[in-house]
Design a protein around this motif. Structure first.
Motif, short mmCIF file in Angstrom:
data_model
loop_
_atom_site.label_atom_id
_atom_site.label_comp_id
_atom_site.label_asym_id
_atom_site.label_seq_id
_atom_site.Cartn_x
_atom_site.Cartn_y
_atom_site.Cartn_z
N UNK A 26 103.68 -13.31 -22.37
CA UNK A 26 104.43 -12.61 -23.42
C UNK A 26 105.77 -13.31 -23.63
N UNK A 28 109.05 -12.90 -23.47
CA UNK A 28 110.13 -13.01 -22.49
C UNK A 28 109.75 -14.00 -21.38
N UNK A 45 117.59 -20.02 -26.91
CA UNK A 45 118.00 -18.64 -27.19
C UNK A 45 116.71 -17.82 -27.20
N UNK A 46 116.71 -16.68 -26.54
CA UNK A 46 115.46 -15.96 -26.33
C UNK A 46 114.76 -15.54 -27.63
N UNK A 47 115.57 -15.13 -28.62
CA UNK A 47 114.95 -14.63 -29.85
C UNK A 47 114.19 -15.68 -30.63
N UNK A 48 114.55 -16.95 -30.43
CA UNK A 48 113.93 -18.00 -31.24
C UNK A 48 112.44 -18.16 -30.95
N UNK A 50 110.17 -15.91 -31.07
CA UNK A 50 109.29 -15.06 -31.86
C UNK A 50 108.82 -15.67 -33.19
N UNK A 51 109.71 -16.27 -33.97
CA UNK A 51 109.18 -16.96 -35.16
C UNK A 51 108.14 -18.02 -34.79
N UNK A 53 106.11 -18.06 -32.06
CA UNK A 53 104.87 -17.42 -31.64
C UNK A 53 104.09 -16.86 -32.84
N UNK A 54 104.83 -16.25 -33.76
CA UNK A 54 104.16 -15.67 -34.93
C UNK A 54 103.57 -16.75 -35.82
N UNK A 73 104.68 -0.59 -18.90
CA UNK A 73 105.20 -0.94 -20.22
C UNK A 73 104.18 -1.80 -20.96
N UNK A 74 104.08 -1.61 -22.27
CA UNK A 74 103.14 -2.42 -23.07
C UNK A 74 103.84 -3.69 -23.53
N UNK A 75 103.10 -4.79 -23.41
CA UNK A 75 103.65 -6.08 -23.84
C UNK A 75 102.63 -6.79 -24.71
N UNK A 76 103.14 -7.62 -25.58
CA UNK A 76 102.23 -8.37 -26.45
C UNK A 76 101.95 -9.71 -25.79
N UNK A 78 100.14 -13.33 -25.50
CA UNK A 78 99.60 -14.40 -26.35
C UNK A 78 98.67 -15.27 -25.52
#
Lengths: 116, 293
Positions: A26, A28, A45-48, A50-51, A53-54, A73-76, A78
């Motif tokens: 996932x 993180x 940077x952690x947020x980068x 997600x674009x 992965x998507x 906890x639910x995690x997505x 990949x």
């Protein structure tokens, strides 16, 4: 010395696919593993993630599934698809070729000596 | 364990995740994913070897997560709907409708005499230049959108929902159509006084903007419609269909705007075939198509 943004940018897909090729993961955890592997050479940077992965998911190089972790906890998660594995092999092959080319060129450059 | 986090921290994480807006159909999924990530991150700092307080850990989470606006923009690019021909048609309609606003505003402000010389005789130089500027602005906007698309980025227009695009495009057409209908369908003709005076002047302004004196500009505008709709056509058949659609749609828009056909519909096609390929070459394959291939 930190590598340029362009160099990191060119290798992002390869890094993420390589991190996922070992086991499904996932966002993180993927960033953490890549940053650890980078050993301070660069830090994402952690947020980068997600674009990226998507985009990989949209291109069907990875698939995603919500799963429950041990802590409840639910995690997505990949997972690399067969198409993703093939793309990873191609990426790795290209990087090897490029690496050899650079070594060859810089080796030749070192061999040149100024004429005295 | 996630349940150890204080309600304040959970609220702050939720608020941080909600800053990343992508599109109505993706927002919930993205929010869940980011909340899960941020909670993991916060847990990571709190259970680390170096002890930090929860508020300090939250600050670290925010800092290391990065710019939420950049993350949102990246996700919006990925999830932008494909620009099919319908969306492209709506896009060029909106841009063309808006691009005429400066000319119409000047007409309403200065009056027909100053904008067109003696009444509808011939447009003066300033009027022609202003119209040319309007069309160039429209071309510039569309050119930029195409460039962004070629780089795999989504222009802001492409992020709109289909319904929003349809409503805005319809509003753009109606803004021209309604005054024209009131002007031409009302019998006896309405006077320049009273309730309809403003609409009357607006209709004349739109009509005058499409006068024959600006023929080269309308040809250029038609060429732009063809170029824009033809962009990214993946085959010759699709290219022909899109060019036909562009001509029909553009001509319909000209009639709506001007209250009548002031320019020949095939003019832009001839101009496009003669010069369009040189001046505005269509990209047969955008980078996205190339990537898919």
């Amino acid at each position: 010395m930190r590598p340029s943004k362009e160099l990191i940018g060119a290798s992002t897909n390869l890094l993420v696919l390589a991190a996922l090729a070992r086991r499904p993961s996932y966002g993180y955890e993927i960033v953490r593993r890549i940053n650890e592997a980078a050993g301070g050479v660069f830090t994402w940077q952690e947020g980068t993630i997600y674009p990226l992965l998507h985009k990989l998911q949209k291109d069907r190089l990875v698939s995603a599934q919500w799963r429950e972790a041990e802590n409840g906890r639910k995690r997505k998660y990949y997972t690399v698809t067969p198409r993703g594995r093939s793309a990873l092999q191609q990426h790795v092959s290209h990087w090897h070729q490029f690496h050899e080319m650079i070594v060859g060129l810089t080796g030749a450059a070192h061999a040149v000596r100024p004429v005295t | 364990m996630p349940y150890d986090l204080s309600p304040e921290s959970i609220l702050r994480i939720e608020s941080l995740a909600q800053r990343v807006r992508v599109s109505p159909q993706h927002d919930e999924e993205v929010r869940r994913e980011l909340v899960s990530h941020l909670q993991d991150q916060l847990q990571g700092y709190l259970s680390g070897q170096q002890k930090v307080s929860e508020p300090d850990a939250l600050l670290l989470v925010e800092r290391h997560f990065g710019d939420t606006a950049a993350v949102a923009a990246g996700l919006q690019d990925v999830h932008a709907p494909a620009q099919g021909w319908l969306r492209r048609l709506a896009g060029v309609t909106i841009v063309t409708a808006i691009s005429h606003v400066p000319w119409i505003a000047m007409y309403l402000w200065l009056g027909s005499d100053k904008m067109l010389g003696s009444y509808m005789k011939s447009s003066n130089g300033d009027s022609f230049q202003l119209l040319l500027l309007c069309v160039l602005i429209a071309w510039g906007v569309l050119y930029r959108w195409n460039r962004l698309e070629d780089r795999g980025r989504a222009p802001w227009f492409a992020r709109w929902r289909g319904r929003t695009v349809a409503i805005v495009a319809a509003a753009g057409v109606l803004a021209y159509l309604v005054p024209q209908l009131i002007l031409f369908l009302r019998s006896p003709p309405i006077s320049l006084q009273g309730t309809f005076a403003a609409l009357h002047r607006l209709a004349w302004a739109a009509s005058a903007s499409g006068s024959e004196d600006s023929y080269p500009i309308w040809i250029a505008e038609g060429v732009i419609w063809i170029w824009w709709l033809n962009h990214g056509a993946a085959s010759l058949g699709k290219s022909v269909a899109r060019i036909a659609l562009a001509i029909i749609a553009w001509y319909a828009f000209v009639i709506v705007r001007s209250g009548g056909p002031d320019v020949h519909p095939l003019g832009p096609l001839i101009a496009y075939l003669l010069f369009g390929w040189i001046l505005l070459p269509p990209r047969v394959q955008s980078s996205r198509l190339a990537e898919q291939a």
